[in-house]
Design a protein around this motif. Structure first.
Motif, PDB file in Angstrom:
ATOM      1  N   GLU A  35       0.896  -1.376  -0.102  1.00 11.33           N
ATOM      2  CA  GLU A  35       0.013   0.120  -0.030  1.00 11.33           C
ATOM      3  C   GLU A  35       1.003   1.246  -0.159  1.00 11.33           C
ATOM      4  O   GLU A  35       0.522   2.351  -0.656  1.00 11.33           O
ATOM      5  N   THR A  36       1.950   1.389   0.674  1.00 13.14           N
ATOM      6  CA  THR A  36       2.895   2.364   0.516  1.00 13.14           C
ATOM      7  C   THR A  36       3.515   2.568  -0.957  1.00 13.14           C
ATOM      8  O   THR A  36       4.086   3.633  -0.981  1.00 13.14           O
ATOM      9  N   LEU A  37       3.437   1.668  -1.781  1.00 10.67           N
ATOM     10  CA  LEU A  37       3.943   1.905  -3.136  1.00 10.67           C
ATOM     11  C   LEU A  37       3.065   2.573  -4.016  1.00 10.67           C
ATOM     12  O   LEU A  37       3.215   2.848  -4.994  1.00 10.67           O
ATOM     13  N   LYS A  53       0.640   5.113  -5.701  1.00 12.43           N
ATOM     14  CA  LYS A  53       0.737   6.671  -6.224  1.00 12.43           C
ATOM     15  C   LYS A  53      -0.799   6.796  -7.145  1.00 12.43           C
ATOM     16  O   LYS A  53      -1.471   5.849  -7.668  1.00 12.43           O
ATOM     17  N   CYS A  72       0.941   1.105  -8.962  1.00  9.35           N
ATOM     18  CA  CYS A  72       2.098   0.844  -8.013  1.00  9.35           C
ATOM     19  C   CYS A  72       3.441   1.707  -8.562  1.00  9.35           C
ATOM     20  O   CYS A  72       3.725   1.771  -9.932  1.00  9.35           O
TER      21      CYS A  72
END
Length: 137
Positions: A59-61, A63, A78
């Protein structure tokens, strides 16, 4: 339509997601934005209503890009591989899944080709799906 659970992931496998909801629509969209975002003649998108979207990995990847002048066109992807992934569409109260990112079989078949009048002249057209100039009524 009944609730279903679908799993998907990006091209590099860094982002994994799960969607639970009711499959409503499955369209091939031929608008210029979808063509540019997909790099092909159309984007194939599955819409689920009453849906939840959870990312089990990466999830942190994520955009997100929203075309500033567009009412609802956005793209979530991603940041490692650029692959589009599922996203919540608040204007529709639905989750949109780029069909090619599914790791499971789609629960419904494509129902229509939308924005047909703005398609590229080389785009595929060899099926009997209904065709709409914009969104179906």
């Amino acid at each position: 339509m009944s609730e279903t659970t679908l799993n998907g992931s990006c091209l590099c496998g860094a982002v994994k997601f799960q969607v639970r909801g009711e499959p409503q629509r499955f369209y091939h969209c031929h608008c210029q934005r979808c063509r540019k975002a997909s790099g092909t003649g159309h984007a194939s998108n599955l819409f689920l209503s009453n849906a939840t979207l959870n990312f089990s990995q990466g999830e942190t990847l994520l955009k997100r890009y929203k075309v500033p002048e567009a009412q609802r066109f956005a793209r979530q992807f991603c940041s490692e591989c650029g692959c589009a992934v599922a996203r919540f569409v608040p204007e529709l109260a639905a989750v949109l899944i780029p069909a090619g990112t599914l790791d499971d079989d789609a629960p419904i078949q494509p129902q229509a080709r939308i924005f047909w009048d703005s398609r590229a002249d080389w785009s595929c057209a060899g099926d009997d799906l209904p065709r709409y100039a914009t969104y179906p009524a």
